[in-house]
Design a protein around this motif. Structure first.
Motif, PDB file in Angstrom:
ATOM      1  N   THR A 281       0.812  -1.212   0.000  1.00  0.00           N
ATOM      2  CA  THR A 281       0.000   0.000   0.000  1.00  0.00           C
ATOM      3  C   THR A 281       0.851   1.271   0.000  1.00  0.00           C
ATOM      4  OG1 THR A 281      -1.494  -1.296   1.391  1.00  0.00           O
ATOM      5  CG2 THR A 281      -1.982   1.031   1.159  1.00  0.00           C
ATOM      6  N   PRO A 282       1.011   1.933  -1.132  1.00  0.00           N
ATOM      7  CA  PRO A 282       1.767   3.184  -1.127  1.00  0.00           C
ATOM      8  C   PRO A 282       0.995   4.311  -0.438  1.00  0.00           C
ATOM      9  CG  PRO A 282       0.907   2.756  -3.322  1.00  0.00           C
ATOM     10  CD  PRO A 282       0.546   1.567  -2.475  1.00  0.00           C
ATOM     11  N   HIS A 283       1.739   5.243   0.118  1.00  0.00           N
ATOM     12  CA  HIS A 283       1.141   6.465   0.656  1.00  0.00           C
ATOM     13  C   HIS A 283       0.882   7.376  -0.538  1.00  0.00           C
ATOM     14  CE1 HIS A 283       3.547   4.909   4.071  1.00  0.00           C
ATOM     15  NE2 HIS A 283       2.506   5.322   4.770  1.00  0.00           N
ATOM     16  N   ALA A 284      -0.343   7.874  -0.664  1.00  0.00           N
ATOM     17  CA  ALA A 284      -0.695   8.622  -1.867  1.00  0.00           C
ATOM     18  C   ALA A 284      -0.972  10.097  -1.643  1.00  0.00           C
ATOM     19  CB  ALA A 284      -1.914   7.985  -2.535  1.00  0.00           C
ATOM     20  N   LEU A 285      -1.478  10.471  -0.483  1.00  0.00           N
ATOM     21  CA  LEU A 285      -1.795  11.881  -0.292  1.00  0.00           C
ATOM     22  C   LEU A 285      -2.050  12.195   1.178  1.00  0.00           C
ATOM     23  CD1 LEU A 285      -5.476  12.478  -1.212  1.00  0.00           C
ATOM     24  CD2 LEU A 285      -4.380  10.374  -1.900  1.00  0.00           C
ATOM     25  N   TRP A 286      -1.953  13.450   1.464  1.00  0.00           N
ATOM     26  CA  TRP A 286      -2.221  13.980   2.800  1.00  0.00           C
ATOM     27  C   TRP A 286      -2.772  15.383   2.590  1.00  0.00           C
ATOM     28  CZ3 TRP A 286       1.934  13.601   7.203  1.00  0.00           C
ATOM     29  CH2 TRP A 286       1.349  13.942   8.436  1.00  0.00           C
ATOM     30  N   PRO A 287      -4.066  15.498   2.283  1.00  0.00           N
ATOM     31  CA  PRO A 287      -4.647  16.792   1.910  1.00  0.00           C
ATOM     32  C   PRO A 287      -4.522  17.875   2.981  1.00  0.00           C
ATOM     33  CG  PRO A 287      -6.174  15.001   1.432  1.00  0.00           C
ATOM     34  CD  PRO A 287      -5.045  14.415   2.205  1.00  0.00           C
ATOM     35  N   ASP A 288      -4.570  17.492   4.258  1.00  0.00           N
ATOM     36  CA  ASP A 288      -4.504  18.499   5.321  1.00  0.00           C
ATOM     37  C   ASP A 288      -3.189  18.418   6.113  1.00  0.00           C
ATOM     38  OD1 ASP A 288      -5.014  16.099   6.627  1.00  0.00           O
ATOM     39  OD2 ASP A 288      -6.704  16.856   7.804  1.00  0.00           O
ATOM     40  N   ILE A 289      -2.106  18.187   5.368  1.00  0.00           N
ATOM     41  CA  ILE A 289      -0.797  18.078   6.028  1.00  0.00           C
ATOM     42  C   ILE A 289      -0.519  19.357   6.822  1.00  0.00           C
ATOM     43  CG2 ILE A 289       0.539  18.916   4.056  1.00  0.00           C
ATOM     44  CD1 ILE A 289       2.649  16.769   4.788  1.00  0.00           C
ATOM     45  N   PRO A 290      -0.137  19.216   8.076  1.00  0.00           N
ATOM     46  CA  PRO A 290       0.069  20.409   8.908  1.00  0.00           C
ATOM     47  C   PRO A 290       1.449  21.030   8.707  1.00  0.00           C
ATOM     48  CG  PRO A 290       0.435  18.440  10.201  1.00  0.00           C
ATOM     49  CD  PRO A 290       0.004  17.971   8.832  1.00  0.00           C
ATOM     50  N   GLY A 291       1.599  22.244   9.152  1.00  0.00           N
ATOM     51  CA  GLY A 291       2.900  22.899   9.209  1.00  0.00           C
ATOM     52  C   GLY A 291       3.290  23.719   8.014  1.00  0.00           C
ATOM     53  N   ALA A 292       2.366  24.026   7.124  1.00  0.00           N
ATOM     54  CA  ALA A 292       2.701  24.785   5.915  1.00  0.00           C
ATOM     55  C   ALA A 292       3.328  26.136   6.234  1.00  0.00           C
ATOM     56  CB  ALA A 292       1.460  24.975   5.047  1.00  0.00           C
ATOM     57  N   ASN A 293       2.978  26.732   7.365  1.00  0.00           N
ATOM     58  CA  ASN A 293       3.513  28.043   7.729  1.00  0.00           C
ATOM     59  C   ASN A 293       4.644  27.970   8.752  1.00  0.00           C
ATOM     60  OD1 ASN A 293       1.628  29.357   6.066  1.00  0.00           O
ATOM     61  ND2 ASN A 293       0.064  29.164   7.657  1.00  0.00           N
ATOM     62  N   ASP A 294       5.139  26.790   8.991  1.00  0.00           N
ATOM     63  CA  ASP A 294       6.217  26.604   9.970  1.00  0.00           C
ATOM     64  C   ASP A 294       7.484  26.149   9.244  1.00  0.00           C
ATOM     65  OD1 ASP A 294       7.957  25.886  12.006  1.00  0.00           O
ATOM     66  OD2 ASP A 294       6.396  24.894  13.194  1.00  0.00           O
ATOM     67  N   PRO A 295       8.481  27.021   9.096  1.00  0.00           N
ATOM     68  CA  PRO A 295       9.685  26.657   8.353  1.00  0.00           C
ATOM     69  C   PRO A 295      10.430  25.459   8.952  1.00  0.00           C
ATOM     70  CG  PRO A 295       9.905  28.842   9.343  1.00  0.00           C
ATOM     71  CD  PRO A 295       8.519  28.379   9.598  1.00  0.00           C
TER      72      PRO A 295
END
Length: 170
Positions: free
Chosen positions: A82-96
């Motif tokens: 089972t490959p990992h395919a997506l994470w639509p709400d992945i956190p941390g977009a604003n945290d460098p």
């Protein structure tokens, strides 16, 4: 061994039933009429061993895909690598500080879409042996809000579906 569609159709209740059996049967007296209503007769059931959530380094995981199929074929009746395919709400977009985590995951998703899925479909088909060893196409969708979900397909030529969220995938 049965074919893929019959297998999923016939085992869906069994897998759920096995997971819930302790809570369902806790209120039943062994051998009672209530117990016989809840569980099917064991006389017409078959036992199959498998893994429907098995990762490899196709996206992120350990070991190569061929090794995952080889190990499963030697020990199990069915598998979905089972490959990992997506994470639509992945956190941390604003945290460098989390950029490397996001890049790690999104890079794997991109590799899957840039040839990895076709490679995965081909190998899943190559290892499938109807009546002896069943393989299933599947992939995992992460979600902070909804938890992880695995999409499991009847068909061995199913596409990788794009979605915006777990409810959208469903």
């Amino acid at each position: 061994m049965v074919d893929r569609r019959t297998f999923l159709k016939n085992t869906g209740w069994s897998l759920l039933g096995l997971a819930a059996s302790s809570s369902l049967l806790g209120a039943c007296v062994p051998g009672s009429r209530e117990t016989r209503k809840i569980l099917p007769s064991a006389g017409n059931l078959s036992l199959y061993w498998g893994d429907l959530h098995n990762h490899c380094n196709l996206t992120y995981g350990h070991g190569d895909m061929r090794s995952a199929f080889e190990a499963a074929r030697q020990q199990l009746d069915f598998v979905s690598v089972t490959p990992h395919a997506l994470w639509p709400d992945i956190p941390g977009a604003n945290d460098p500080r989390l950029k490397w985590v996001i890049d790690y995951h999104t890079g794997a998703f991109r590799r899957l879409r840039q040839g990895g899925w076709e490679q995965y479909v081909a190998m899943t088909n190559a290892y499938n042996r109807e009546g002896k060893f069943l393989t299933f196409l599947g992939y995992e969708c992460h979600s902070m809000e909804h938890g992880d979900h695995v999409a499991l397909n009847y068909d061995l030529d199913a596409p990788l579906l794009e979605c915006e969220s777990v409810p959208h995938l469903k």
